[in-house]
Scaffold this active site. Structure first.
Site, PDB file in Angstrom:
ATOM      1  N   CYS A 288     -39.450  -3.125  20.678  1.00 11.48           N
ATOM      2  CA  CYS A 288     -40.207  -3.934  21.644  1.00 11.48           C
ATOM      3  C   CYS A 288     -40.878  -3.107  22.737  1.00 11.48           C
ATOM      4  CB  CYS A 288     -39.295  -4.978  22.281  1.00 11.48           C
ATOM      5  SG  CYS A 288     -38.066  -4.261  23.363  1.00 11.48           S
TER       6      CYS A 288
ATOM      7  N   SER B 187       0.855  -1.183   0.000  1.00  6.70           N
ATOM      8  CA  SER B 187       0.000   0.000   0.000  1.00  6.70           C
ATOM      9  C   SER B 187       0.890   1.231   0.000  1.00  6.70           C
ATOM     10  CB  SER B 187      -0.944  -0.033   1.195  1.00  6.70           C
ATOM     11  OG  SER B 187      -0.211   0.127   2.356  1.00  6.70           O
TER      12      SER B 187
ATOM     13  N   LYS C 172      -4.991   9.256  -7.939  1.00  5.68           N
ATOM     14  CA  LYS C 172      -5.232   8.000  -7.217  1.00  5.68           C
ATOM     15  C   LYS C 172      -6.720   7.684  -7.322  1.00  5.68           C
ATOM     16  CE  LYS C 172      -4.220   5.681  -2.862  1.00  5.68           C
ATOM     17  NZ  LYS C 172      -5.567   5.295  -2.400  1.00  5.68           N
TER      18      LYS C 172
ATOM     19  N   ARG D 154      -5.613  -8.176  -5.108  1.00  2.00           N
ATOM     20  CA  ARG D 154      -4.517  -7.865  -4.200  1.00  2.00           C
ATOM     21  C   ARG D 154      -4.542  -8.726  -2.935  1.00  2.00           C
ATOM     22  NH1 ARG D 154      -4.370  -2.141  -1.260  1.00  2.00           N
ATOM     23  NH2 ARG D 154      -2.821  -2.571   0.315  1.00  2.00           N
TER      24      ARG D 154
ATOM     25  N   LYS E 273      -3.582  12.805  -0.055  1.00  5.92           N
ATOM     26  CA  LYS E 273      -5.032  12.654  -0.034  1.00  5.92           C
ATOM     27  C   LYS E 273      -5.772  13.980  -0.222  1.00  5.92           C
ATOM     28  CE  LYS E 273      -5.711   8.237   0.918  1.00  5.92           C
ATOM     29  NZ  LYS E 273      -6.620   7.794   1.920  1.00  5.92           N
TER      30      LYS E 273
HETATM   31  S1  IVH Z   1       1.236   2.399  -7.024  1.00  6.82           S
HETATM   32  C1  IVH Z   1       3.811   0.183  -4.167  1.00  6.82           C
HETATM   33  N1  IVH Z   1      -0.179   4.065  -8.407  1.00  6.82           N
HETATM   34  O1  IVH Z   1      -3.505   2.888  -4.166  1.00  6.82           O
HETATM   35  C2  IVH Z   1       3.014   1.144  -4.957  1.00  6.82           C
HETATM   36  N2  IVH Z   1      -1.277   2.870  -6.684  1.00  6.82           N
HETATM   37  O2  IVH Z   1      -2.583   2.653  -1.297  1.00  6.82           O
HETATM   38  C3  IVH Z   1       1.545   0.998  -4.767  1.00  6.82           C
HETATM   39  N3  IVH Z   1      -3.667   3.338  -6.482  1.00  6.82           N
HETATM   40  O3  IVH Z   1      -3.389  -0.575  -3.801  1.00  6.82           O
HETATM   41  C4  IVH Z   1       0.778   1.059  -5.995  1.00  6.82           C
HETATM   42  N4  IVH Z   1      -3.767   4.782  -8.131  1.00  6.82           N
HETATM   43  O4  IVH Z   1      -5.048   0.370  -5.414  1.00  6.82           O
HETATM   44  C5  IVH Z   1      -0.184   3.183  -7.408  1.00  6.82           C
HETATM   45  N5  IVH Z   1      -1.291   5.570  -9.750  1.00  6.82           N
HETATM   46  C6  IVH Z   1      -1.312   4.687  -8.758  1.00  6.82           C
HETATM   47  C7  IVH Z   1      -2.482   4.378  -8.036  1.00  6.82           C
HETATM   48  C8  IVH Z   1      -2.421   3.464  -6.995  1.00  6.82           C
HETATM   49  C9  IVH Z   1      -4.466   4.146  -7.205  1.00  6.82           C
HETATM   50  C10 IVH Z   1      -4.119   2.500  -5.354  1.00  6.82           C
HETATM   51  C11 IVH Z   1      -3.824   1.041  -5.492  1.00  6.82           C
HETATM   52  C12 IVH Z   1      -3.005   0.660  -4.297  1.00  6.82           C
HETATM   53  C13 IVH Z   1      -3.318   1.766  -3.354  1.00  6.82           C
HETATM   54  C14 IVH Z   1      -2.172   2.003  -2.424  1.00  6.82           C
END
Ligand code: IVH
Length: 670
Positions: free
Chosen positions: A404, A83, A117, A138, A307
């Protein structure tokens, strides 16, 4: 705080964290929003950093994702699917870069690959000789589920690649998601687009997956044979060339200031996008640097998720419903005028509990600001007092249970010296209809008896028809009636019979958990079942009211004890347990005799990845295997980790003992 108090405090928080993980990942039924979740996680990590002795293998640092569903074949990821750490503000970003520079060398220059993201679920696609060979979810990051056929139904996923530069063997990873507009048709079935995508992907039947319009955007790789990409941005360009969809907003930027500026700009336009985006991902663009930086226990040092803040909207409260839960808790839910909150239409918002309503003085007909973060149930942030009409009335929380009619109570907590924020029905037994139904739902739920084919809706239905009024009724169903019901056929009746029959045989731990005693969750049920060993001792304690003996169990405290006493002071509960014992086969805790490792002996040497020696041993024993401490003729398997003792391995070789890895052992367990 003293050391043991600190430990207790930390453990309480950790337990809460585990609970929310389970709700989010396994039950797709989160109870808190992302911001609250992140806060809890940060609190735990801060505590660990301040007090090193708190660090343990259940640290939020070390656990990710959900456990794969039992119904799919499992697959060990060649490269773990990790993650990302989160950043919320400029300071977090500066820290991120500072750590990178410290780790590398202060003079090093690099830029960032910036990618939206998408709030979906990640999937891994392995291509061999240009053909899609296997698609995996995953899972918990180490082990996922094989969902190839389901993934193949997604039009964005190429089944075959014609481009000559495509590697011979490559695992491509990306996000599966559903567009906001498509979600509108599904909103009655799923809480949000992310759940819809996940629910659809984990269908047993690929034709079901096909019905929901899923999309795929690729963004990274796992394993690549002969990887010679230098930059993430270069890899993204190649993905596009090979025929994968990539995000059109991907770009590269040079500094933290530029990242922060772009974030602000992008956050303002996020609602115009076709899909939910919950932040931006920044990755060190240079892949060599990425390799040098490597990973902490569950996230790369070279990437971070920045975020976005939660989304909100204003709407009107039409009514306040009171729901009664399994433990009698009265939860107020605001029915609101449907409103679009960042792409999701919301018509319910939780008001948490009585105190929350009082504190915020929330009333019917109020105009309120509701907030939705990620995929949790939206909640009311504040009331717009200027819009309140003069004759508006304070909301009076019911003092009688809406189900009740019993009195409701707010319990007094002796330790915190406070009244509970939650009001409960005082009749927390089968005398209250809502509670009874919820108890039965709990009894059959996944972590309890896990009776497939007997979902929540069926329970409600069977209740109405007087087919089930008590847990034990499940084992004495009148199938002649069921057969004639709408939606039931010979096959479904046969399946239901079979799964009920299967559920009769269960472990003592599951049994104790399933009867739904307040404060006795899965973990405490384990402590109790380990202590009792078998159902007869449990029943003996109940009948003789010897609960005080249990205070000696490490982990069982006053709260649990009082709850047990209270539960079994109701003779009906005693009757339920005895009647269940008569129809079920509740296995002794330590003697699950016919596990897959029956008649096999194991010994461990070397350091095992991600699991302690003690846990590895108990894993073997739980599956009826035995563990030995010497290599001898009666040893079947020597399980080796890193740096195994050479002498043991050599001896095993001469004796012809099977030498296997931890992964092999896990395969045996499947
Ligand atoms: S890279 C080790 N790239 O975010 C690198 N993740 O919190 C991890 N996600 O499980 C993945 N967009 O589901 C990466 N451009 C992006 C992403 C991305 C969404 C999600 C993905 C991952 C989670 C990590």
């Amino acid at each position: 705080m003293k050391k043991n108090e600190l430990k207790k405090f930390y453990n309480r928080k950790l337990k809460e964290f585990k609970k929310h993980n389970e709700l989010y990942y396994e039950k797709s039924r989160p109870a808190i929003n992302d911001a609250e979740y992140d806060k809890l996680k940060k609190e735990l990590l801060d505590l660990e950093n301040k007090h090193n002795f708190l660090k343990n293998r259940y640290s939020p640092d070390k656990t990710i994702g959900y456990t794969p569903s039992k119904s799919f074949e499992k697959y060990n990821h060649r490269v773990p699917m990790l993650s990302l750490s989160n950043a919320f503000d400029l300071e977090d970003l500066k820290n991120f870069e500072k750590k990178i520079l410290n780790y590398l060398n202060k003079n090093v220059q690099f830029n960032y690959s910036v990618e939206p993201k998408i709030d979906g679920i990640s999937a891994s696609l392995t291509y061999k000789n240009k053909k899609l060979e296997i698609g995996v979810s995953r899972g918990d990051g180490k082990r996922g589920e094989v969902i190839t056929e389901n993934l193949k139904t997604i039009k964005d996923i190429p089944l075959e690649i014609s481009d000559t530069s495509f590697p011979d063997e490559i695992e491509i990873r990306g996000e599966i998601f559903i567009k906001k507009k498509d979600f509108l048709n599904l909103k009655d079935d799923f809480a949000n687009p992310r759940n819809a995508a996940s629910g659809s992907l984990r269908q047993k039947n690929p034709n079901e997956t096909k019905k929901i319009p899923l999309n795929f955007i690729a963004y990274t790789f796992g394993y690549i044979k002969n990887n010679n990409f230098d930059y993430q941005s270069e890899f993204l360009k190649n993905l596009k060339k090979w025929g994968f969809k990539t995000n059109k907003y991907n770009k590269t930027l040079d500094s933290i200031d530029e990242l922060a500026q772009f974030h602000t700009k992008f956050e303002n336009t996020r609602f115009d996008l076709e899909y939910d985006v919950d932040g931006l991902v920044y990755k060190v663009n240079d892949i060599n640097l990425q390799n040098r930086l490597g990973f902490t226990s569950n996230a790369p040092r070279w990437a971070i998720a920045h975020k976005f803040s939660a989304v909100s909207a204003n709407t009107k409260i039409l009514n306040i419903d009171i729901q009664v839960g399994r433990t009698g808790a009265l939860t107020p839910v605001a029915k609101v005028e449907p409103v679009n909150v960042g792409g999701v239409v919301v018509s319910n918002a939780t008001l948490h509990n009585e105190d929350e309503i009082t504190r915020k003085d929330i009333r019917v007909n109020d105009i309120v600001k509701i907030e939705r973060a990620g995929d949790v149930i939206p909640h009311v942030i504040e009331v717009d007092r200027t819009k309140r009409s003069k004759n508006s009335k304070i909301f009076i929380f019911p003092k009688k249970c809406p189900s009740c009619g019993s009195n409701t109570v707010k319990e007094y907590n002796k330790t915190t010296k406070k009244y509970d924020a939650v009001r409960r029905c005082s009749n927390d037994g089968f005398g209250c209809e809502r509670i009874a139904i919820e108890k039965i739902k709990h009894f059959i739920s996944k972590d309890a008896l896990n009776i497939e084919g007997l979902g929540k809706k069926v329970v409600e239905n069977f209740w109405e028809l007087n087919l089930i009024k008590m847990p034990q009724d499940i084992f004495n169903l009148n199938f002649n009636i069921i057969r004639k019901l709408d939606g039931w056929g010979e096959t479904s009746v046969k399946n239901l019979k079979a799964s009920i029959e299967k559920a009769k045989k269960t472990t003592l731990q599951r049994f104790i958990y399933s009867i739904g005693i307040r404060h006795i969750g899965i973990e405490n049920a384990k402590l109790l079942s380990d202590n009792f060993g078998n159902i007869s001792s449990f029943i003996k304690i109940i009948k003789n009211k010897q609960f005080d003996k249990l205070i000696n169990i490490d982990g069982i405290g006053e709260t649990q004890l009082n709850s047990l006493k209270n539960f079994f002071s109701d003779q009906l509960n005693v009757r339920i347990v005895t009647e269940l014992q008569n129809v079920m086969h509740i296995q002794n805790q330590s003697l699950v005799k016919d596990g897959v490792l029956k008649n096999k002996s194991f010994m461990f040497t070397g350091k095992l990845e991600g699991i302690s020696r003690a846990e590895a041993k108990s894993l073997v024993e739980k599956n009826s295997g035995i563990t030995l401490s010497n290599v001898g003729k009666n040893l079947n398997y020597l399980v080796t980790g890193s740096k195994p003792t050479k002498r043991k391995v050599d001896k095993a070789k001469t004796l012809g003992v099977n030498i296997i890895s931890l992964e092999d052992l896990k395969k045996l367990l499947n």
